[in-house]
Design an enzyme around this catalytic site. Structure first.
Site, PDB file in Angstrom:
ATOM      1  N   ASP A 161       0.832  -1.204   0.000  1.00 56.34           N
ATOM      2  CA  ASP A 161       0.000   0.000   0.000  1.00 56.34           C
ATOM      3  C   ASP A 161       0.870   1.260   0.000  1.00 56.34           C
ATOM      4  O   ASP A 161       0.569   2.249  -0.674  1.00 56.34           O
ATOM      5  CB  ASP A 161      -0.912  -0.010   1.225  1.00 56.34           C
ATOM      6  CG  ASP A 161      -1.639  -1.337   1.381  1.00 56.34           C
ATOM      7  OD1 ASP A 161      -2.365  -1.719   0.456  1.00 56.34           O
ATOM      8  OD2 ASP A 161      -1.450  -1.996   2.417  1.00 56.34           O
ATOM      9  N   HIS A 189      -4.365  -3.489   6.605  1.00 58.96           N
ATOM     10  CA  HIS A 189      -4.199  -3.747   5.172  1.00 58.96           C
ATOM     11  C   HIS A 189      -5.556  -4.229   4.660  1.00 58.96           C
ATOM     12  O   HIS A 189      -5.820  -5.430   4.533  1.00 58.96           O
ATOM     13  CB  HIS A 189      -3.117  -4.799   4.930  1.00 58.96           C
ATOM     14  CG  HIS A 189      -3.012  -5.216   3.489  1.00 58.96           C
ATOM     15  ND1 HIS A 189      -2.693  -4.339   2.481  1.00 58.96           N
ATOM     16  CD2 HIS A 189      -3.214  -6.418   2.887  1.00 58.96           C
ATOM     17  CE1 HIS A 189      -2.688  -4.978   1.322  1.00 58.96           C
ATOM     18  NE2 HIS A 189      -3.019  -6.244   1.548  1.00 58.96           N
TER      19      HIS A 189
END
Length: 339
Positions: A161, A189
């Site tokens: 990410d 996440h």
């Protein structure tokens, strides 16, 4: 004189992510071009033929640093004396599967692997959990690896990410990746993660400026940018009909490379680590923070003193709530499981 080989474990080693991951590790991209390796590849017995194929390919790559490749289907054998562990193998979410069912399936895996770490791994082992739900899987793994393995030695991957956010800012600002630093991924996440660039720096036109000034589009930064990073994995699956294996493997390598070598001065990266109470996150929650890593000790520290405005606080609260719910469901599953 060459250093002694590092013993590195990769789980789910016959899977798609690991097909990209194991070559990067064995070629020296993670631990350096002078560090010999013993690579332990673990998968379930039904994947043993595919695992043998991966071993043959690694042998055929003729990699000088790769002193030994050890395919195993026995968990106890796999975790013995490892220095680093990439825990990639996990139960994927299948169509019609409730989140609680996914958590229950993964609790069994990571409860068992936590115990295997405690029983066989070195006390200094560094662990990255890649398999989703990564934060909660890492929390359960740490719970059962303790006290031999410190919870500080177990982390979950939010570097993918982080890399996605960095790339989006570079493209929007019209600079290269190397010109962007210190983006932050806060929290889980998952779709609740908060990609935050309020404190990021962009080198543009020969001078460093903050990301908001470099991009010049606050509405995009607080809207579309966040959504793009949060949903990127699903968009890639829709396009490829497969998961983002190449970029996930690269991110896992980045995560461990920086843990092994440390972060550059005035630079931080995103890692999901057990909270110490920073930024109001309850202790022990496996939460993604900005961290710096000391090269000598290989110890991470959460970056302190960053201002959190009302917009950011709302995002942190949402991802924390999800992580607390996941943790509670996972702990209930732990109590119900018989392993």
């Amino acid at each position: 004189m060459s250093p002694a080989p590092l013993r590195v474990l990769v789980t789910g080693a016959a899977g798609q992510i690991c097909y990209s991951l194991v070559y990067q590790i064995a070629s020296g991209s993670v631990f350096g071009k002078d560090q010999p390796l013993e690579l332990v590849l673990l998968d379930i017995p039904m994947m043993s033929a595919a695992l043998d194929g991966v071993v043959m390919e690694l042998v055929d790559c003729a990699l000088p640093l790769l002193h030994k490749v050890i395919p195993v289907t026995d968990e106890k054998e796999a975790f013995k004396d490892v220095d680093y562990a990439f825990l990639v193998g996990a139960m994927p979410r299948r169509e019609g599967m409730e989140r609680k069912d996914l958590l229950a399936a993964n609790v069994k895996i990571f409860k068992s692997q936590g115990r295997a770490l405690a029983e066989g791994a070195k006390s200094t082992t560094k662990v990255i959990v890649v398999g989703n739900p990564a934060n909660t899987n890492a929390y359960i793994c740490a719970k059962y690896a303790a006290p031999k393995i410190s919870p500080r030695n177990i982390s979950a991957m939010t570097r993918l990410d982080h890399n996605r956010a960095t790339a989006q800012i570079a493209a929007k600002a019209g600079v290269t990746i190397d010109d962007v630093k210190n983006v932050i991924i806060w929290g889980n996440h998952s779709g609740t993660q908060f990609p935050d660039v309020k404190h990021a720096k962009v080198n543009k036109g020969g001078s460093a400026t903050d990301a908001y000034a470099a991009v010049g589009d606050e509405a995009w930064l607080k809207g579309e940018f966040i959504s793009v990073v949060q949903k990127r994995g699903a968009v890639i699956i829709a396009a490829r009909k497969l998961s983002s294996a190449m970029s996930a493997a690269k991110a896992a390598c980045d995560h461990i490379h920086d843990w092994h070598f440390g972060t550059p001065k005035d630079t931080w990266v995103s890692m999901a680590v057990p909270s110490d109470g920073s930024y109001g996150i309850p202790e022990g929650i496996m939460f993604s923070f900005p961290v710096t890593i000391d090269a000598a000790t290989k110890d991470w520290k959460i970056v302190q003193g960053l201002s959190i405005d009302e917009f950011a606080q709302g995002k942190l609260n949402a991802t924390l709530q999800e992580l607390q719910e996941e943790r509670d469901e996972a702990l209930r599953a732990c109590e119900e499981s018989n392993i």
